[in-house]
Design an enzyme around this catalytic site. Structure first.
Site, PDB file in Angstrom:
ATOM      1  N   SER A 218      -1.180  -0.675   1.276  1.00 36.16           N
ATOM      2  CA  SER A 218      -0.093   0.253   1.578  1.00 36.16           C
ATOM      3  C   SER A 218      -0.650   1.542   2.150  1.00 36.16           C
ATOM      4  O   SER A 218      -1.803   1.904   1.899  1.00 36.16           O
ATOM      5  CB  SER A 218       0.700   0.578   0.316  1.00 36.16           C
ATOM      6  OG  SER A 218      -0.064   1.429  -0.539  1.00 36.16           O
ATOM      7  N   ASP A 219       0.170   2.230   2.946  1.00 33.02           N
ATOM      8  CA  ASP A 219      -0.164   3.616   3.248  1.00 33.02           C
ATOM      9  C   ASP A 219      -0.111   4.380   1.926  1.00 33.02           C
ATOM     10  O   ASP A 219       0.541   3.967   0.970  1.00 33.02           O
ATOM     11  CB  ASP A 219       0.810   4.196   4.270  1.00 33.02           C
ATOM     12  CG  ASP A 219       0.225   5.396   5.007  1.00 33.02           C
ATOM     13  OD1 ASP A 219      -0.787   5.953   4.540  1.00 33.02           O
ATOM     14  OD2 ASP A 219       0.781   5.778   6.052  1.00 33.02           O
ATOM     15  N   TRP A 220      -0.786   5.525   1.883  1.00 34.55           N
ATOM     16  CA  TRP A 220      -0.936   6.255   0.623  1.00 34.55           C
ATOM     17  C   TRP A 220       0.428   6.775   0.152  1.00 34.55           C
ATOM     18  O   TRP A 220       0.994   7.677   0.747  1.00 34.55           O
ATOM     19  CB  TRP A 220      -1.938   7.375   0.807  1.00 34.55           C
ATOM     20  CG  TRP A 220      -3.339   7.005   0.407  1.00 34.55           C
ATOM     21  CD1 TRP A 220      -4.137   7.692  -0.459  1.00 34.55           C
ATOM     22  CD2 TRP A 220      -4.118   5.880   0.827  1.00 34.55           C
ATOM     23  NE1 TRP A 220      -5.356   7.062  -0.603  1.00 34.55           N
ATOM     24  CE2 TRP A 220      -5.366   5.942   0.166  1.00 34.55           C
ATOM     25  CE3 TRP A 220      -3.868   4.799   1.672  1.00 34.55           C
ATOM     26  CZ2 TRP A 220      -6.358   4.988   0.340  1.00 34.55           C
ATOM     27  CZ3 TRP A 220      -4.869   3.842   1.854  1.00 34.55           C
ATOM     28  CH2 TRP A 220      -6.089   3.944   1.194  1.00 34.55           C
TER      29      TRP A 220
END
Length: 759
Positions: A218-220
């Site tokens: 995932s993106d952060w």
């Protein structure tokens, strides 16, 4: 592994590391921000407030793409891989590959291009370079991440054709050619479903269609529903959420809402990444700081685009006195703001680098504006005075940090008013003015006609000052080409006035007409077109040849195109040979020209080279959303070659043939006109027309006995009648015919049509 151990692997340990499983000897590994330099944060439990370790700050992606040099991108990637090894980082979070839908995109400096072929080839080379050093990459942000405003809550709403023709191909090229270790899912929703839990993207397209065999991270902070994400194919959550989502995963498995195979598949991907990373570790790795700085300088120079050079004002003649105007000359903006901000090993500025080449005696300086681009009467007066006392004024302008950054989109494409005022004041008093731009994406230039030279230097990295000096003095011949269209005004752009999307939705109403595709279709003259860039020499496109004039898209593997280009100038230089495809009479609306291939070649004065390209079926195809497949229509295509999207002097025609594409089965809601366009449906079309009482209009035999005026009249009647009939859903024929066509007969006709389709 136990269920608890598997769930543990699916979330990071802090901000920058994975969990390990000590019982099994599975260690944690480190991830780090990129993509134009390593941002190794000093503390794993921090987003980066304590700073990062020094590393080489290379030019940003917008600059690297302007080189159009995949070999150079591969070199930069390899350097980044060596630096990651030296500080024990196993996965570099990059490259960013999202399409530049609008010049207002706040993160455009971190992305390559508005064109998927250029973006995909650049990304593939970058990935090959990094991973060749035993370090993984994370191709991001998957997918359709076009804006920064409300990026965690906005749905990118677009049709399947636009998705597959514009926003996915760059990812597809990079995945299939370079095999990145990881893919990073984006924050946004895509057609109403979060990218981090979008099974169509993460499983159907990425893994099934493209054969991706790595990990999705995932993106952060990009996780919405963790259980749904695991089921859809999002393996690793970053940063770690402690036991918050871990408990949800375990409960979902125990309750049967998440299958054990789905959990095991995700955990296996994380374990496989860890094992791969451990195998690639080089404990004694170091890197040559000076060599990497020199590479950054060479890359920065090759990225520079010479946009205007009237009267050969550049390169700077050896006997000229030069006034350097603008604070960016001494304190340049050389990288973007946000998660990609690098702590450079060193830095340079154009003023010092020019002084080292031409000597202090030939230079004078005036700051012109402050850090935010604001100016005063006194600063302008000083700049004008310096300019009047010189033979040439070089003004450094562009965008301050506050104008473009991760986290927000730009509100206009204008530069700060102080920069514009300074350029206008100096150019009113000094006839020889060159403007050097430091910016991450397109800007408007209302002053362009008043200056003799314009140099787009982008955000050139820590060695950008030296790169600019090399180009201005002629030590490097500019060879960059725009990887994005520069509009004359914001109102020209494809997304105006609807970018960025608000209230949870970004509607991609421009469809496939993004960037130069839009300007070509609307016949709009931009400020500078896609692919444009000048040189200190000149190139002539002399001939184009194809291996065949007839290409069977279903049987022939490929067609070869050869382009002859010659350096007709007096100095050595590099040219980007660009190849575009054009369909003469498309059945569906298609862009006028679409980039299909490119190659950068170095040529000595008088030297001629032949550049070869190979085109396949896909290069002539469009995405048929009804069939969810790439389709080719029989017809004539042109391959056009030249130095920009608006300068394509060489043209060759190819007759392309293809079998009838698979057609969507007819239904009650199918339009009457669709019946005559599918195998087996022509006779049924006639039956539908006759049921409506217009069978006589199908024949033109009676025209033989008519006068010319009567023929014109009957043809107009046919045209109007069939326009109405053909756009009518088939089920409506039952009512319009007063039951002459029953619903039962229509259903029988549909079954006959289905049996007659060539599927």
């Amino acid at each position: 592994m136990t269920i608890e151990e598997q769930a543990l692997l699916l979330s990071g340990d802090g901000w920058w590391a994975t969990h390990g499983v000590e019982r099994l000897g599975l260690p944690p590994i480190a991830l780090s921000d990129g993509p134009h330099g390593l941002r190794k944060v000093r503390r794993n439990d921090s987003a980066g407030a304590e700073g990062s370790v020094p590393s080489t700050c290379f030019p940003t992606a917008s600059a690297l793409a302007a080189t159009w040099n995949v070999d150079l991108l591969r070199e930069v990637g390899a350097a980044l891989g060596r630096e990651a090894q030296a500080v024990d980082v196993q996965v570099l979070l990059g490259p960013g590959i999202n399409i530049k839908r609008s010049p207002l995109g706040g993160r455009n400096f971190e992305y390559f291009s508005e064109d998927p072929v250029l973006a995909g080839r650049a990304a593939a080379a970058y990935i090959e370079g990094v991973q060749g050093e035993g370090v993984g990459t994370s191709l991001k942000h998957f997918a359709v991440n076009s804006q920064e405003d409300e990026r965690m809550a906005t749905s990118s709403d677009l049709d399947l054709r636009t998705l597959h023709e514009i926003y996915l191909p760059a990812f597809e090229i990079a995945v299939t050619e370079a095999r990145p270790w990881t893919i990073m899912s984006s924050y946004n929703l895509v057609n109403g479903t979060y990218a981090s839990e979008n099974a169509y993207l993460l499983t159907d397209v990425l893994r099934r269609d493209w054969g991706f065999d790595g990990l999705v991270v995932s993106d952060w902070g990009g996780i919405n529903d963790r259980v749904a994400g695991v089921a859809a194919g999002n393996d690793l959550e970053m940063p770690g959420s402690g036991d918050y989502n871990r408990k949800k995963i375990i409960a979902a498995v125990e309750e049967g809402r998440l299958s054990k195979p789905a959990l095991a598949r995700a955990a296996t991907e994380v374990a496989a990444l860890i094992l791969r990373a451990v195998a690639g570790r080089r404990p004694d790795a170091t890197f040559d700081v000076e060599a990497h700085h020199a590479l950054a300088r060479r890359a920065g120079a090759e990225a520079i685009v010479l946009l205007k050079n009237d009267d050969h004002v550049l390169p700077i003649a050896s006997d000229k006195q030069v006034a350097l105007i603008g604070a960016f000359a001494t304190t340049p903006r050389y990288q973007g703001a946000g998660s990609s901000m690098v702590n450079p090993t060193q830095s340079s500025n154009a003023a010092d680098e020019l002084a080292a080449i031409v000597g202090d005696a030939r230079l004078s300086y005036a700051s012109g504006y402050d850090a935010e681009g604001e100016t005063t009467d006194a600063l302008v007066a000083e700049a004008v005075q310096r300019a009047e006392g010189a033979d040439l004024a070089v003004i450094f302008a562009g965008l301050p940090d506050s104008y473009e950054s991760e986290g927000f989109d730009r509100r206009s494409i204008d530069m700060p008013p102080g920069h514009v005022r300074l350029i206008e004041a100096v150019s009113a008093r000094q006839p020889n003015v060159v403007v050097v731009l430091l910016n991450g994406s397109a800007v408007s230039m209302p002053w362009a006609s008043r200056v003799k030279g314009i140099v787009e230097a982008w955000l050139g990295g820590q060695a950008g000052g030296g790169a600019i000096a090399d180009v201005l003095t002629g030590r490097a011949n500019p060879s960059g080409k725009l990887a994005e269209t520069f509009p004359a005004s914001l109102e020209q752009t494809p997304t105006f006035p609807n970018f960025p999307g608000r209230a949870g939705h970004a509607v991609y109403g421009e469809g496939v007409f993004v960037g130069y595709r839009y300007y070509d279709a609307k016949r709009i003259e931009p400020l500078f077109p896609f692919g444009f860039g000048l040189s200190y020499t000149q190139f002539a496109y002399e001939a184009i040849r194809t291996s065949t004039m007839r290409f069977d898209a279903d049987r022939d593997g490929a067609v070869t195109v050869e382009v002859d280009v010659r350096n007709i100038g007096k100095v050595a230089g590099k040219e980007v040979v660009q190849l575009y495809a054009h369909e003469r009479a498309p059945v569906v609306a298609r862009p006028v020209n679409e980039l299909r291939a490119f190659k950068k070649v170095a040529l000595e004065p008088g030297e001629q080279k032949t550049v070869r390209f190979t085109l396949s079926r896909r290069d002539f195809a469009y995405y048929d959303a009804a069939q969810e497949a790439w389709a080719v229509r029989t017809g004539t295509f042109e391959v056009r070659a030249g130095g920009s999207s608006r300068d394509l002097p060489l043209v060759a025609a190819i007759d392309v043939s293809a079998a009838q594409t698979r057609t969507k089965p007819l239904s009650r809601r199918s339009l009457v006109g669709e019946f005559k366009r599918v195998p087996g449906g022509e006779a049924l079309y006639v039956e539908l027309v006759r049921a409506l009482g217009f069978g006589a209009l199908l024949s033109t035999d009676d025209e033989a006995s008519m006068t010319p005026d009567e023929i014109v009249a009957i043809r107009k009647a046919r045209m109007a009648t069939f326009a109405f009939i053909d756009d009518m859903p088939a089920i409506k024929v039952c009512a319009f015919s007063h039951g002459a066509l029953s619903e039962a007969r229509l259903d029988a006709m549909l079954e006959l049509a289905r049996k007659g389709l060539a599927i």
